[in-house]
Structures are given as structure tokens and as C-alpha cells.
Design a protein around this motif. Structure first.
Motif, PDB file in Angstrom:
ATOM      1  N   LEU A 183       0.815  -1.239   0.194  1.00  0.00           N
ATOM      2  CA  LEU A 183      -0.225   0.038   0.014  1.00  0.00           C
ATOM      3  C   LEU A 183       0.864   1.169  -0.123  1.00  0.00           C
ATOM      4  O   LEU A 183       0.564   2.185  -0.439  1.00  0.00           O
ATOM      5  N   VAL A 184       2.191   1.024   0.297  1.00  0.00           N
ATOM      6  CA  VAL A 184       3.034   2.280   0.392  1.00  0.00           C
ATOM      7  C   VAL A 184       4.353   1.943  -0.146  1.00  0.00           C
ATOM      8  O   VAL A 184       4.912   0.815   0.216  1.00  0.00           O
ATOM      9  N   THR A 185       4.936   2.741  -1.085  1.00  0.00           N
ATOM     10  CA  THR A 185       6.359   2.413  -1.636  1.00  0.00           C
ATOM     11  C   THR A 185       7.044   3.834  -1.500  1.00  0.00           C
ATOM     12  O   THR A 185       6.693   4.653  -2.033  1.00  0.00           O
ATOM     13  N   ALA A 240      -6.270   2.294  -2.096  1.00  0.00           N
ATOM     14  CA  ALA A 240      -6.503   1.363  -1.154  1.00  0.00           C
ATOM     15  C   ALA A 240      -6.028   1.504   0.423  1.00  0.00           C
ATOM     16  O   ALA A 240      -6.497   0.886   1.381  1.00  0.00           O
ATOM     17  N   ALA A 241      -5.009   2.468   0.661  1.00  0.00           N
ATOM     18  CA  ALA A 241      -4.491   2.821   1.990  1.00  0.00           C
ATOM     19  C   ALA A 241      -5.394   3.752   2.814  1.00  0.00           C
ATOM     20  O   ALA A 241      -5.250   4.090   4.032  1.00  0.00           O
ATOM     21  N   LEU A 242      -6.316   4.380   2.232  1.00  0.00           N
ATOM     22  CA  LEU A 242      -7.399   5.331   2.678  1.00  0.00           C
ATOM     23  C   LEU A 242      -7.989   4.997   4.014  1.00  0.00           C
ATOM     24  O   LEU A 242      -8.079   5.508   5.058  1.00  0.00           O
ATOM     25  N   PRO A 243      -8.556   3.670   4.288  1.00  0.00           N
ATOM     26  CA  PRO A 243      -9.294   3.265   5.373  1.00  0.00           C
ATOM     27  C   PRO A 243      -8.226   3.090   6.534  1.00  0.00           C
ATOM     28  O   PRO A 243      -8.634   3.459   7.643  1.00  0.00           O
ATOM     29  N   HIS A 244      -6.797   3.109   6.187  1.00  0.00           N
ATOM     30  CA  HIS A 244      -5.698   2.836   7.223  1.00  0.00           C
ATOM     31  C   HIS A 244      -5.546   4.548   7.650  1.00  0.00           C
ATOM     32  O   HIS A 244      -5.278   4.708   8.870  1.00  0.00           O
ATOM     33  N   PHE A 245      -5.494   5.352   7.064  1.00  0.00           N
ATOM     34  CA  PHE A 245      -5.610   6.810   7.079  1.00  0.00           C
ATOM     35  C   PHE A 245      -6.696   7.343   7.970  1.00  0.00           C
ATOM     36  O   PHE A 245      -6.718   7.972   9.129  1.00  0.00           O
ATOM     37  N   ASP A 246      -7.798   6.818   7.494  1.00  0.00           N
ATOM     38  CA  ASP A 246      -9.200   7.355   8.142  1.00  0.00           C
ATOM     39  C   ASP A 246      -9.104   6.741   9.718  1.00  0.00           C
ATOM     40  O   ASP A 246      -9.340   7.480  10.756  1.00  0.00           O
ATOM     41  N   ALA A 247      -8.518   5.552   9.791  1.00  0.00           N
ATOM     42  CA  ALA A 247      -8.702   5.114  11.125  1.00  0.00           C
ATOM     43  C   ALA A 247      -7.313   5.332  12.142  1.00  0.00           C
ATOM     44  O   ALA A 247      -7.903   5.660  13.474  1.00  0.00           O
ATOM     45  N   ALA A 248      -6.371   5.704  11.651  1.00  0.00           N
ATOM     46  CA  ALA A 248      -5.299   6.187  12.132  1.00  0.00           C
ATOM     47  C   ALA A 248      -5.846   7.770  12.687  1.00  0.00           C
ATOM     48  O   ALA A 248      -5.261   8.273  13.926  1.00  0.00           O
ATOM     49  N   LEU A 249      -6.121   8.531  11.919  1.00  0.00           N
ATOM     50  CA  LEU A 249      -6.367   9.967  12.273  1.00  0.00           C
ATOM     51  C   LEU A 249      -7.491   9.964  13.260  1.00  0.00           C
ATOM     52  O   LEU A 249      -7.656  10.724  13.956  1.00  0.00           O
ATOM     53  N   ALA A 250      -8.491   9.127  13.130  1.00  0.00           N
ATOM     54  CA  ALA A 250      -9.604   8.901  14.099  1.00  0.00           C
ATOM     55  C   ALA A 250      -9.071   8.739  15.525  1.00  0.00           C
ATOM     56  O   ALA A 250      -9.716   9.044  16.503  1.00  0.00           O
ATOM     57  N   ARG A 251      -7.976   8.111  15.513  1.00  0.00           N
ATOM     58  CA  ARG A 251      -7.651   7.716  16.986  1.00  0.00           C
ATOM     59  C   ARG A 251      -6.433   8.593  17.402  1.00  0.00           C
ATOM     60  O   ARG A 251      -5.906   8.289  18.382  1.00  0.00           O
TER      61      ARG A 251
END
Length: 222
Positions: free
Chosen positions: A135-137, A157-168
Motif C-alpha cells: 500500500l506504500v512504496t 486502498a490505503a485510505l481506510p488505514h488513514f481514516d482509522a489512524a487519524l480517528a485515533r
């Protein structure tokens, strides 16, 4: 850019407060920058330099900035969560890229005046060859282990990980995506010049010296 993994867009991050520089560094001009177009004054500001460089390798490039400081003349995307640093800027850019039908974003900070097209193309090639789950290079300094999170390709496709990380409350780019989903392209000290970034006035003076040396080498080769 179209590959087997889908289309890649670019984004230049230019939403910082430039507190250490004391002035908006995206608008600072550095004469003699290679690989970009120039304005009528004979110099390009750092935002234009970065944007033109990304456009030299990709057909489309966004500019991530603050809603209270839009960058006129560019296709801007604004943070949905102001004040959260580059992670929020990248989150918004990934969402916009997905809406436009792109599958990944080549990310470049606006304060890397010695970056070049060859370095960006090498990164895009590494992304194309990466395992499908990646997801990241990103580039990584071989001698220090420093990850260049602002010279990297992020999959939409990494967007859900960003959403979750910023939410916490997580704001560090290196912690947005789990390690097993990241791929690093290592570079040695002799390849470090493109990653020199300008954060303060002393960096700016050093960048002018390095650019003069770079253009002298370019002239000699020509």
C-alpha cells in the motif's frame, strides 16, 4: 500514468505553516532549478518547481493545501481535518484521487528543490514491481533507516488505514499503514541530494549552494 496496477496521479503537499522558515516556503524562489519550467523572473517558486516536476512524469497533479490559504492556479484539495499535518492532507488527496478514478498517488513535498525526475521514475517503477498487497512504496536512507514518507507512492486502498489512524489521533505518516504493507527503496549517501529539504533559512542558503553545484555539473555535461 497507467500501469497494470491502475492509474497514478500526483500530489504536492504545500499546506504547512512554514513556522521554522518564517515565511511561506512554497513561494520562495530558487534560481537555477533543473528539470522545471521557469516564470518570467527567471526563477520558479518551490511549489511550481515541485508541481512541474511531478507533471513531467505524470499527467495529473493535485496540490494539497489549507482552505484558508488556497494555491491559485492549481487543482487544490483541502484537509477535511485542519491542523493535523501532512497525514490529513494526504488523506484528503487519496479520497479525491479515488473519486477521479486513480488507484495511487505519487506524493512529493514542496520543499525538496533538488528532487529530480529520475528519482521519481525509479519510485514509480518500484511501485509497479511491488507485491500486490503493498500500500506504500517509499524511499529509505540505507545508512540511517530514515523513511522518506513525503517522497512515496500511496495506494488509494490505503485510505481506510488513514481514516482509522487519524480517528485515533495518530498523525505520523510512518504509522498510518502497517509495516508489512509497505515497501522501501533504499538509497545510499551518494544518492541523498534529491532528498535535501528546506525547513529554515539556513537550509535555503545551503539549497542555493547545492543547486549552483548541480547546475554547474549539468552545464559541464552539456
Amino acid at each position: 500514468m497507467k500501469s497494470e496496477k491502475g492509474r497514478v496521479a500526483g500530489v504536492v503537499l504545500a499546506g504547512g505553516l512554514s513556522s521554522r522558515m518564517g515565511t511561506d516556503k512554497a513561494r520562495l524562489r530558487l534560481p537555477g532549478v533543473c528539470d522545471t519550467a521557469f516564470d518570467s523572473s527567471g526563477a520558479a517558486d518551490m511549489l511550481f518547481t515541485a508541481w512541474a516536476l511531478v507533471r513531467s512524469v505524470l499527467p495529473f497533479c493535485l496540490v494539497s493545501c489549507r482552505a484558508d490559504a488556497p494555491r491559485q492556479g492549481y487543482d487544490c484539495v483541502f484537509d477535511a481535518m485542519p491542523g493535523q499535518g501532512p497525514a490529513a492532507g494526504l488523506q484528503a488527496a487519496l479520497r479525491r484521487a479515488g473519486e477521479l478514478g486513480y488507484t495511487a498517488l505519487l506524493v512529493l513535498s514542496c520543499d525538496l528543490p533538488l528532487m529530480d525526475a529520475l528519482t521519481l521514475r525509479r519510485l514509480l517503477a518500484a511501485r509497479d514491481a511491488a507485491p500486490p498487497q503493498t500500500l506504500v512504496t517509499a524511499y529509505r536512507a540505507r545508512d540511517t533507516g530514515r523513511v522518506e514518507s513525503l517522497t512515496a507512492v500511496y495506494e488509494v486502498a490505503a485510505l481506510p488505514h488513514f481514516d482509522a489512524a487519524l480517528a485515533r489521533g495518530e498523525r505520523k505518516l510512518g504509522l498510518m499503514v502497517p509495516g508489512e504493507l509497505r515497501l522501501f527503496v533504499d538509497y545510499g549517501p551518494e544518492e541523498s541530494e534529491p532528498f535535501f529539504n528546506c525547513n529554515c533559512p539556513a537550509d535555503l542558503e545551503q539549497a542555493r549552494i547545492l543547486l549552483a553545484q548541480k547546475n554547474a555539473r549539468f552545464t559541464e555535461k552539456g
